[in-house]
Every structure is written in C-alpha cells, then in structure tokens.
Enzyme design. Structure first.
Site, PDB file in Angstrom:
ATOM      1  N   GLN A   1      -9.911   6.791  -1.023  1.00 44.45           N
ATOM      2  CA  GLN A   1     -10.847   6.552   0.082  1.00 44.45           C
ATOM      3  C   GLN A   1     -12.294   6.884  -0.283  1.00 44.45           C
ATOM      4  OE1 GLN A   1      -7.875   7.928   0.287  1.00 44.45           O
ATOM      5  NE2 GLN A   1      -6.788   7.285   2.120  1.00 44.45           N
TER       6      GLN A   1
ATOM      7  N   HIS B   1      11.576   5.171   0.979  1.00 45.17           N
ATOM      8  CA  HIS B   1      10.880   4.876   2.235  1.00 45.17           C
ATOM      9  C   HIS B   1      11.527   3.682   2.914  1.00 45.17           C
ATOM     10  CE1 HIS B   1       7.651   6.655  -0.347  1.00 45.17           C
ATOM     11  NE2 HIS B   1       7.455   7.352   0.735  1.00 45.17           N
TER      12      HIS B   1
ATOM     13  N   ARG C   1      13.440   8.408   3.995  1.00 45.55           N
ATOM     14  CA  ARG C   1      12.503   8.617   5.101  1.00 45.55           C
ATOM     15  C   ARG C   1      12.536   7.394   6.001  1.00 45.55           C
ATOM     16  NH1 ARG C   1       5.945   9.017   4.679  1.00 45.55           N
ATOM     17  NH2 ARG C   1       6.177   6.764   4.826  1.00 45.55           N
TER      18      ARG C   1
ATOM     19  N   TYR D   1       1.839   3.537  10.304  1.00 47.09           N
ATOM     20  CA  TYR D   1       1.563   4.887  10.785  1.00 47.09           C
ATOM     21  C   TYR D   1       1.368   4.885  12.298  1.00 47.09           C
ATOM     22  CZ  TYR D   1       0.730   6.420   6.002  1.00 47.09           C
ATOM     23  OH  TYR D   1       0.875   6.738   4.679  1.00 47.09           O
TER      24      TYR D   1
ATOM     25  N   ASP E   1       8.096  11.106   9.135  1.00 45.13           N
ATOM     26  CA  ASP E   1       6.716  11.590   9.076  1.00 45.13           C
ATOM     27  C   ASP E   1       6.017  11.243  10.387  1.00 45.13           C
ATOM     28  OD1 ASP E   1       4.151  12.300   8.462  1.00 45.13           O
ATOM     29  OD2 ASP E   1       4.023  11.121   6.612  1.00 45.13           O
TER      30      ASP E   1
ATOM     31  N   HIS F   1       2.949  11.880  10.905  1.00 45.98           N
ATOM     32  CA  HIS F   1       1.565  11.526  10.550  1.00 45.98           C
ATOM     33  C   HIS F   1       0.576  12.128  11.551  1.00 45.98           C
ATOM     34  CE1 HIS F   1       2.754   8.849   7.358  1.00 45.98           C
ATOM     35  NE2 HIS F   1       3.397   8.041   8.156  1.00 45.98           N
TER      36      HIS F   1
ATOM     37  N   GLU G   1       7.991  15.704   9.053  1.00 44.89           N
ATOM     38  CA  GLU G   1       6.768  15.941   8.279  1.00 44.89           C
ATOM     39  C   GLU G   1       5.522  15.785   9.146  1.00 44.89           C
ATOM     40  OE1 GLU G   1       6.707  13.213   5.016  1.00 44.89           O
ATOM     41  OE2 GLU G   1       4.532  13.260   4.863  1.00 44.89           O
TER      42      GLU G   1
ATOM     43  N   GLU H   1       0.102  17.574   3.118  1.00 38.98           N
ATOM     44  CA  GLU H   1      -0.613  16.595   2.305  1.00 38.98           C
ATOM     45  C   GLU H   1      -2.108  16.546   2.619  1.00 38.98           C
ATOM     46  OE1 GLU H   1       1.763  13.295   3.832  1.00 38.98           O
ATOM     47  OE2 GLU H   1      -0.087  12.194   4.167  1.00 38.98           O
TER      48      GLU H   1
ATOM     49  N   ARG I   1       4.202  20.259   1.080  1.00 38.53           N
ATOM     50  CA  ARG I   1       4.095  18.942   0.416  1.00 38.53           C
ATOM     51  C   ARG I   1       2.638  18.576   0.154  1.00 38.53           C
ATOM     52  NH1 ARG I   1       6.284  14.851   1.138  1.00 38.53           N
ATOM     53  NH2 ARG I   1       4.802  13.305   1.805  1.00 38.53           N
TER      54      ARG I   1
ATOM     55  N   HIS J   1       3.493  15.489  -2.205  1.00 40.78           N
ATOM     56  CA  HIS J   1       3.120  14.148  -1.737  1.00 40.78           C
ATOM     57  C   HIS J   1       3.115  13.193  -2.934  1.00 40.78           C
ATOM     58  CE1 HIS J   1      -0.012  11.530   0.531  1.00 40.78           C
ATOM     59  NE2 HIS J   1       1.150  11.409   1.125  1.00 40.78           N
TER      60      HIS J   1
ATOM     61  N   ASP K   1      -0.915   5.835  -3.789  1.00 43.20           N
ATOM     62  CA  ASP K   1      -2.262   6.182  -4.254  1.00 43.20           C
ATOM     63  C   ASP K   1      -2.273   7.532  -4.978  1.00 43.20           C
ATOM     64  OD1 ASP K   1      -1.742   7.243  -1.731  1.00 43.20           O
ATOM     65  OD2 ASP K   1      -3.844   7.313  -1.137  1.00 43.20           O
TER      66      ASP K   1
ATOM     67  N   GLU L   1       8.838  12.788  -3.071  1.00 47.26           N
ATOM     68  CA  GLU L   1       8.531  11.431  -2.598  1.00 47.26           C
ATOM     69  C   GLU L   1       8.307  10.555  -3.827  1.00 47.26           C
ATOM     70  OE1 GLU L   1       4.900  11.180  -0.354  1.00 47.26           O
ATOM     71  OE2 GLU L   1       5.479   9.272   0.552  1.00 47.26           O
TER      72      GLU L   1
ATOM     73  N   TRP M   1      -6.559   2.109   7.867  1.00 45.38           N
ATOM     74  CA  TRP M   1      -5.437   2.719   8.593  1.00 45.38           C
ATOM     75  C   TRP M   1      -5.798   4.083   9.174  1.00 45.38           C
ATOM     76  CZ3 TRP M   1      -3.909   7.350   6.633  1.00 45.38           C
ATOM     77  CH2 TRP M   1      -4.147   7.601   5.285  1.00 45.38           C
TER      78      TRP M   1
HETATM   79 MG    MG Z   1       2.744  12.656   5.605  1.00 43.10          MG
END
Ligand code: MG
Length: 439
Positions: free
Chosen positions: A76, A160, A185, A191, A244, A246, A270, A296, A317, A346, A350, A373, A426
């Site tokens: 990012q 995932h 997961r 998300y 997760d 998020h 998570e 994370e 994580r 994590h 990316d 993961e 996102w």
């Molecule tokens: Mg997470």
C-alpha cells in the site's frame, strides 16, 4: 585465556565462513576473528507480476557472490518503502559488518529516532532477513538450523475457502480437504462480506467516492454462524475451521457473534478488534473459550507485549515484515512460548516468496508453532523467485539450501515494474450513512 573464553571463541569460530580449510589440532581453536565481511550496498528490488507490489532488499558484500535477500513488502505504500531502503538504509549500512545482525537491527531501528511505523519497519525487515540469509550462506546451513533446528518435519498450513453463499463455501472447503488440507479458513465473499449489503444510502446521496465499499454489519453478523453451521453439516467435524472478522464490527457485536460460534469448535477466530481496541480482548476472554488470533496490524511491541503476557489471545499472527523482520519475530515467538501463545504468521499474497520462506524457517524451529497461512505461487512468481517454498497435502516445504533458500531473478523481476499509483481500495469501507469503518 580462561576456559570459558576459550570455549566461547571456539563456538563463535565454528559459525564463521570458510573454516577450517583443514581441521588440524593447531586451528581447532581460534583466538582472533576472521576478516570481517562488510556491506557494500543495500538496494531495493521491486516487482509487480500479478498486480501485487512486492518489495525486496538485496544486501551486497565485499565477498564475491555473497549476497542476501529479504522481504520488505508493504504494497500500500510501496514507493515510500523503496525510498526508505535506497535513500536511507543503503547509506546507513555501507561499510558495516554483515555478521552482527542484532547490532545492525538495534542501531538501524533507532537511526530514524522515531520508529515502529510500517514503512520503516518494512525496510528494516528487508535488511534483517537479507542478513539472516547471508548468515546461513556463511554457515552453510538453512536459516532454521541457526534457530536450533527442526521441531517438526514440515509446516502445517491452512487454505482459504470462500464463496458468496454458505453452500459455495462448503464446496470450496471440501476441495481443500480433498487436496489434503486439515485446516481451512472460511470467508463469505470479500472482507466484511460486502456483497451481502444492499444499496448504500451514502451512495444514493452522492457522499464519498463511487467505488467505496459498503458493509452492512448486521447482515454479516447474522450470516457467519449460518456459514459455520452449513460447513460443519457438509464437511463434518474433523476439519479445523478458521474465520477472519477483519475487525470492522463493534467490539461487543464481535464478542456476541464469537459466542454463537462455540458449538462449531473454530480452530481460531481472527482479528475481532482493530488494534485501537486492544483492551476488549480482556473482556472477550471472559466471555468465550473460542481460541482467538490477533496481530497482523501490529507494528509496535507496545501493541503485543502486554496482551501476550496477559494471555488475552491464543495465536499471534504478526506480519513479520511489519515489525522489522526475523530478529523481532523470533523474540515474539519465544515470548509466546511462556504464555502458551502459538504462532500463526500472516502469510497473504502480498508477502514475497522470500517473506514466506522466512515465515517457514521460523515455523520449523519454534516449539510453539500453531499454523501457517499459505498461498500458492504461480509459475511466473517461481521464475522470479527460484527456490520458493511449496505446499503439498497442506504442508509447506522449504528447500535445504544455505540461507533462506530463495533467489531473485532480477531480470525477470524488472519485467513487471511498480505502477505509479496504488489503485486497490479494499481498505475503504463505509457504513450505510457513509461513516468510515476501521479495519
Ligand atoms: Mg486477518
């Protein structure tokens, strides 16, 4: 020289490079260090082969052919990390010794005076991982050996599974089970399950940007227990299920939802809260026995040391490059051992294959490993990063080459330059009235 010092020197010498040319009684013990290996250049390498910006650090030394690679990926703010590496770390490191990783980490960490932010931590991680890579190459060993060797034969991973409906997710979970995974997961759409939300009032009103996301938190909170119910019904009791959140929902809503998941025996839930809401972990702990994973978004030890010492969650994580690399991550792992907190680094797309290798080297060596993961690397990524880890039957394997075991083909990497602008949005999620939601 006393016996203790003699033994210490002997131990240190056994890790130094090119020793001994011939093991004779005369050179068994060494009382002077070998010539230092010094850093001649620290530079960034960037590549964006699948629209995901990956940033690496290459450390060059005065020994021909001896180089190291580390992961500094913070997609990012990719250009900012590149500047931190090329404009600051290079100058800071030139002429210094590669062997003293802890010293380099500590001095680079405070060289900016202000610290613990994601940009500088990622640059520092690239340097740190590259130095561990070099250390392994000098020792002729994979890095996990330098941490004490293997505690397990391979790294157990989760896959995932996702889909727009609980039925679709259950089908995806079954696919992972069929491919040998024991942990999966489960997520409903993107998300925050934004596809479940209907028309956003803020969009009708012309507030904010057209492509901002809208999340209906109530719909999400209702659907996740139904998702678990369906997956358990279709896929049975044996598979370990993860989810997760998020962050993105109010802390008390998250606690209520997690309570509803107890009967489905999640392996962990998570990111129930954003780091700003860390104190809610204490309350969550008092209301449920569901194992919790967090970390994370952490960048600073101020965020994790106290919660770990209080056993507020069960899995740490952290995103290893976000805290400055292997050196601090090993300390986090060791801290967790004493509080029965397991690692679950994590490991998304990316993180570069070098970063995934760094995760795996730690995973193999620490006793309190929990789960990893994992992602699959495309052929294109494998061309850029020869030696990358691979996953088979739900286990990640690394190669046994000295160092982290992953190279960078700079010619291939250069074929996929960084875009000028970061376009993926996102992180931009709003409530019905347009209020920004914090991940
Ligand atoms: Mg997470």
């Amino acid at each position: 020289m006393n016996r203790r010092k003699l033994l210490k020197n002997a131990a240190a010498a056994s890790l130094l490079p090119l020793v001994p040319k011939s093991a004779t009684p005369e050179n068994k013990y060494r009382f002077a260090e070998l010539d230092p290996v010094t850093i001649t250049k620290v530079k960034s390498i960037v590549t964006c082969p699948h629209g995901i910006e990956l940033i690496m650090v290459k450390v060059e030394t005065d020994q021909p052919g001896l180089v190291g690679y580390g992961c500094a990926t913070f997609r990012q703010r990719a250009h900012a990390v590149v500047a931190a590496i090329d404009e600051y770390l290079d100058d800071f490191c030139r002429g210094k010794r590669v062997e003293n990783i802890e010293d380099m980490w500590q001095t680079a960490y405070v060289s900016s005076y202000w610290r613990n932010g994601p940009v500088l931590n990622n640059a520092l991680s690239g340097l740190d991982q590259a130095l561990w890579d070099i250390k392994g190459k000098m020792a002729g060993m994979p890095v996990y050996q330098l941490f004490g060797g293997k505690c397990r034969f391979a790294v157990d991973c989760y896959g995932h599974a996702s889909g727009h409906t609980p039925e679709e997710v259950a089908e995806d979970v079954q696919g992972f089970i069929d491919r040998g995974f024991r942990h999966v997961r489960i997520q409903l759409g993107g998300y925050g399950a934004t596809h479940l939300a209907e028309q956003a009032d803020f969009k009708t009103a012309g507030f904010a940007m057209e492509d901002d996301n809208y999340m209906d938190q109530n719909v999400y909170l209702k659907m996740i227990p139904k998702l678990f119910e369906e997956v358990r019904k279709q896929c049975g009791e044996d598979v370990e299920l993860l989810h997760d959140i998020h962050e993105r929902v109010q802390p008390l809503d998250a606690i209520r939802m997690i309570q509803k998941l107890e009967d489905f025996r999640p392996f962990f839930i998570e990111d129930p809260f954003s780091p700003e809401n860390n104190r809610y972990f204490e309350m969550l702990r008092q209301h449920t026995t569901v194992p919790i994973a967090m970390g994370e978004l952490y960048n600073s030890p101020h965020e994790w040391v106290d919660p770990m010492a209080k056993r507020w969650f069960d899995f740490i994580r952290i995103h290893i490059s976000q805290i400055g690399g292997i050196t601090p991550a090993m300390k986090v792992a060791r801290l967790g051992e004493w509080f029965n907190i397991r690692t679950a680094w994590h490991g998304p797309g990316d993180v570069s294959p070098i970063g995934h290798a760094a995760n795996a080297h730690i995973d193999l060596a620490v006793w309190n490993f929990g789960i990893q993961e994992s992602v699959n690397f495309s052929d294109r990524l494998l061309e850029i990063f020869p030696g990358a880890p691979y996953v088979e039957d739900g286990y990640m394997h690394i190669n046994e080459a000295p160092g982290l075991g992953v190279d960078v083909n700079e010619t291939e990497a250069a074929k996929y330059p960084l875009p000028d602008k970061f376009k993926y949005n996102w992180t931009q999620v709003r409530k019905k009235d347009g209020t920004p939601i914090r991940p």
